[in-house]
Motif scaffolding. Sequence first.
Motif, PDB file in Angstrom:
ATOM      1  N   LEU A   1      12.696   0.917  -2.655  1.00  0.00           N
ATOM      2  CA  LEU A   1      12.604   1.138  -1.218  1.00  0.00           C
ATOM      3  C   LEU A   1      13.996   1.205  -0.617  1.00  0.00           C
ATOM      4  O   LEU A   1      14.879   0.442  -0.991  1.00  0.00           O
TER       5      LEU A   1
ATOM      6  N   LEU B   1       7.107   4.641   8.698  1.00  0.00           N
ATOM      7  CA  LEU B   1       6.376   3.411   8.410  1.00  0.00           C
ATOM      8  C   LEU B   1       6.126   2.629   9.686  1.00  0.00           C
ATOM      9  O   LEU B   1       7.041   2.422  10.489  1.00  0.00           O
TER      10      LEU B   1
ATOM     11  N   ALA C   1       4.179  -0.904   9.872  1.00  0.00           N
ATOM     12  CA  ALA C   1       3.410  -1.959   9.216  1.00  0.00           C
ATOM     13  C   ALA C   1       3.333  -3.171  10.128  1.00  0.00           C
ATOM     14  O   ALA C   1       4.295  -3.499  10.830  1.00  0.00           O
TER      15      ALA C   1
ATOM     16  N   VAL D   1      -0.969  -0.540   4.024  1.00  0.00           N
ATOM     17  CA  VAL D   1       0.399  -0.143   3.694  1.00  0.00           C
ATOM     18  C   VAL D   1       0.588  -0.088   2.180  1.00  0.00           C
ATOM     19  O   VAL D   1       1.182   0.857   1.639  1.00  0.00           O
TER      20      VAL D   1
ATOM     21  N   LEU E   1       1.540   3.470   0.496  1.00  0.00           N
ATOM     22  CA  LEU E   1       2.790   3.671  -0.229  1.00  0.00           C
ATOM     23  C   LEU E   1       2.518   4.010  -1.690  1.00  0.00           C
ATOM     24  O   LEU E   1       3.193   4.861  -2.282  1.00  0.00           O
TER      25      LEU E   1
ATOM     26  N   LEU F   1      12.226   4.546   4.104  1.00  0.00           N
ATOM     27  CA  LEU F   1      11.401   4.269   5.270  1.00  0.00           C
ATOM     28  C   LEU F   1      12.151   4.561   6.567  1.00  0.00           C
ATOM     29  O   LEU F   1      13.338   4.275   6.693  1.00  0.00           O
TER      30      LEU F   1
ATOM     31  N   CYS G   1      11.517   3.456  10.393  1.00  0.00           N
ATOM     32  CA  CYS G   1      10.676   2.461  11.056  1.00  0.00           C
ATOM     33  C   CYS G   1      11.097   2.302  12.517  1.00  0.00           C
ATOM     34  O   CYS G   1      11.978   1.512  12.850  1.00  0.00           O
TER      35      CYS G   1
ATOM     36  N   SER H   1       7.801  -5.456   9.798  1.00  0.00           N
ATOM     37  CA  SER H   1       7.284  -4.244   9.180  1.00  0.00           C
ATOM     38  C   SER H   1       7.935  -4.014   7.818  1.00  0.00           C
ATOM     39  O   SER H   1       7.269  -3.664   6.835  1.00  0.00           O
ATOM     40  N   LEU H   2       9.245  -4.222   7.746  1.00  0.00           N
ATOM     41  CA  LEU H   2       9.944  -4.048   6.473  1.00  0.00           C
ATOM     42  C   LEU H   2       9.520  -5.110   5.463  1.00  0.00           C
ATOM     43  O   LEU H   2       9.416  -4.824   4.258  1.00  0.00           O
TER      44      LEU H   2
ATOM     45  N   ALA I   1       6.250  -3.991   3.889  1.00  0.00           N
ATOM     46  CA  ALA I   1       6.463  -2.900   2.944  1.00  0.00           C
ATOM     47  C   ALA I   1       7.097  -3.409   1.656  1.00  0.00           C
ATOM     48  O   ALA I   1       6.717  -2.995   0.549  1.00  0.00           O
TER      49      ALA I   1
ATOM     50  N   ALA J   1       4.568  -5.131  -0.409  1.00  0.00           N
ATOM     51  CA  ALA J   1       3.627  -4.155  -0.968  1.00  0.00           C
ATOM     52  C   ALA J   1       4.190  -3.487  -2.212  1.00  0.00           C
ATOM     53  O   ALA J   1       3.440  -3.098  -3.113  1.00  0.00           O
ATOM     54  N   CYS J   2       5.524  -3.362  -2.276  1.00  0.00           N
ATOM     55  CA  CYS J   2       6.168  -2.703  -3.418  1.00  0.00           C
ATOM     56  C   CYS J   2       6.709  -3.685  -4.438  1.00  0.00           C
ATOM     57  O   CYS J   2       7.471  -3.304  -5.340  1.00  0.00           O
TER      58      CYS J   2
END
Length: 340
Positions: free
Chosen positions: A9, A227, A229, A292, A296, A310, A312, A323-324, A327, A330-331
Amino acid sequence: MTPSRSLQLSMLDLVAIREGGTVAQALALALQTAQHAESLGFTRYWLAEHHNMAGIASSATAVLVGYIAGGTQHIRVGSGGIMLPNHAPLVVAEAFGTLAELYPGRIDLGLGRAPGTDRLTMRALRRDRAETEQDFPRDVAELQRLLGPVQPGQGIIAMPGADTNVPIWLLGSSLFSAQLAAERGLPYAFAAHFAPRLLHQALALYRSLFKPSKTLSQPYVVVGVPLMAADSDEEAEFLASSTYQRVLGILTGARQRLQPPTPGFMETLQPQERAAIGDFLSAAVIGGPAKVASGLAALAEATQANELMLVCDVFEPARRLRSLEIAAKACGLGPVDTSR
């Protein structure tokens, strides 16, 4: 569904000036966001060159790259991109060569073929120098020479710049730069955050035509992703209304500062306006943690990208940082030690 751990990311920042805020506050938030992205394990933080645009404070891109690099420890920092029609290659080489000497191994030079502004402003930037489509490949080649080792008989030397070998990336939203990046063996970043229509076609062309180079043995792809989130799908959709307002301003030529979120904003628009915003943001990932993660993962699978970059545009700074975080989780990224 969770993206592969090998997926990286990164973040692209336009340094939006918020309604009711100042340029100084926008710049401070950019640094705060970069520091947060670094702590989450992001790979790079890029700044985008734009001129004469209400609400965007990233015009002096090389200056901002130095500001962000100076306030972080490890994350790569660069341009996403420098709009090459606006600048003489020697000026770019010396600016990024200086940055490379100040922050060794951390500076990226992403190059765009568009001016990133209107024609009048472009003329103000380069005076009577009129760029054509054919100039871009020549300018890229000149930059590669200026940033590479000095050759016997070389008349013009970038100092600083020579032999810094700052990594050059080509950016694009069409097929032109995809083909050029493939021919030169350069990494390629596609701007799906504002022009997603040719995403898959451009990536296929880049990969099929790619020629290994001294700097890159195989294709390397970054895809820009809008993005939004949040801790719930409903909150994310509410926050996204700031981006919807920004996109509508771009489409109608009524640009303004980043606006606070507005409940039910999309419902106030005409069907064609909603459709246009939807097309512009068709690569966007908007939702709570589960949405999210799946969004992604789906984009990573469909594009086989090496990185997702991203964009944002959350109005409230704390919610932007959150939000970051969503993400990153999520990754499969996690907090890293930036004190070393």
